[in-house]
Design an enzyme around this catalytic site. Structure first.
Site, PDB file in Angstrom:
ATOM      1  N   SER A 137       0.852  -1.188   0.000  1.00  0.00           N
ATOM      2  CA  SER A 137       0.000   0.000   0.000  1.00  0.00           C
ATOM      3  C   SER A 137       0.883   1.231   0.000  1.00  0.00           C
ATOM      4  O   SER A 137       2.030   1.185   0.481  1.00  0.00           O
ATOM      5  CB  SER A 137      -0.893   0.006   1.250  1.00  0.00           C
ATOM      6  N   TYR A 150      -1.550  -0.938  10.494  1.00  0.00           N
ATOM      7  CA  TYR A 150      -1.828  -1.249   9.084  1.00  0.00           C
ATOM      8  C   TYR A 150      -0.639  -0.840   8.228  1.00  0.00           C
ATOM      9  O   TYR A 150      -0.136  -1.625   7.415  1.00  0.00           O
ATOM     10  CB  TYR A 150      -3.091  -0.518   8.621  1.00  0.00           C
TER      11      TYR A 150
END
Length: 251
Positions: A137, A150
């Site tokens: 990401s 995350y």
């Protein structure tokens, strides 16, 4: 239909929806035979010739090996793996629970290691080169409050991919990470982006004044899996319409 992945067998985890579904469909459209591993019931994926949808919980470490054995028994040697399965859990740094931390680790990070290791072992044993693409990401490089764990798991994917490229390069296995930014998945389109003001804000965060479609991310995965990317290993492909190129106050 294109032919970049003609006759190759590609596994896509988390391929029942969102980015994973886009990747699976793009691989199929590029000529690949695709096996999708997904938590959802297999009937939730539309029937398409060349896409085999099978239930898989990547957080269950004991499920991976037998699942791969059945895939190889039914389809033959694996040519490529896309580790896409993941979850997004966010909370205040001071409030995030240990349970959430462990879920993020098991699904986002440990599963990438275990799936990659299991597939690579089979490639090496068969003396069959291949390609592994790990979905990270843009949060691995530029994140915000509440995304600490995350972002940490996604940063770990990028780092693991670099190291894996050296461990597996001698066996003809390329390993790269792909880091999407905001992407118009079903959850985004039917959720926050259904509000015109939020949609406009999302677009304003990007140099192109729009954000990714799942097909655009899928096309990048196809490239990394294909022979056209033969010079690429140990790389991270940032796919976020320029979002990370500017330090935005909104992020």
């Amino acid at each position: 239909m294109s032919s970049e992945l003609a006759n190759k067998l590609i596994i896509v985890t988390g391929g029942g929806a969102g980015i994973g579904r886009g990747i699976a469909e793009c691989c199929h459209d590029a000529g690949a035979r695709v096996v999708v591993g997904t938590l959802e019931d297999k009937m939730s994926f539309p029937e398409r010739d060349g896409i085999d949808c099978r239930q898989l919980d990547v957080a269950d470490s004991k499920a991976i090996e037998p699942w791969l054995d059945t895939v190889i028994a039914d389809h033959g040697q694996i040519d490529g793996l896309v580790n896409n399965a993941g979850v997004t859990l966010t909370d205040s740094f001071l409030s995030m629970s240990l349970e959430d931390l462990e879920t993020l680790w098991r699904v986002n990070q440990r599963s990438v290691f275990l799936m990659s290791q299991a597939v690579a072992r089979r490639m090496v044993s068969a003396e069959h080169p291949g390609s592994i693409v790990n979905i990270a990401s843009n949060h691995a490089g530029a994140s915000t409050a509440g995304y600490e764990m995350y972002a940490g798991t996604k940063g770990a994917i990028v780092a693991m991919s670099r190291s894996m490229s050296w461990s597996l390069g001698q066996h003809g296995i390329r390993v790269n990470s792909l880091s999407p930014g905001l992407t118009r998945t079903e959850a985004i389109a039917n959720g926050p982006a259904s509000d015109p003001a939020t949609e406009a804000m999302f677009c304003s965060w990007h140099a192109s004044n729009r954000y990714n479609t799942v097909q655009e991310v899928g096309n990048c995965a196809v490239f990394l899996l294909s022979d056209a990317a033969s010079a690429l290993t140990g790389s991270d492909m940032l796919v976020d319409q320029g979002m990370s190129a500017q330090l935005c106050a909104q992020l």
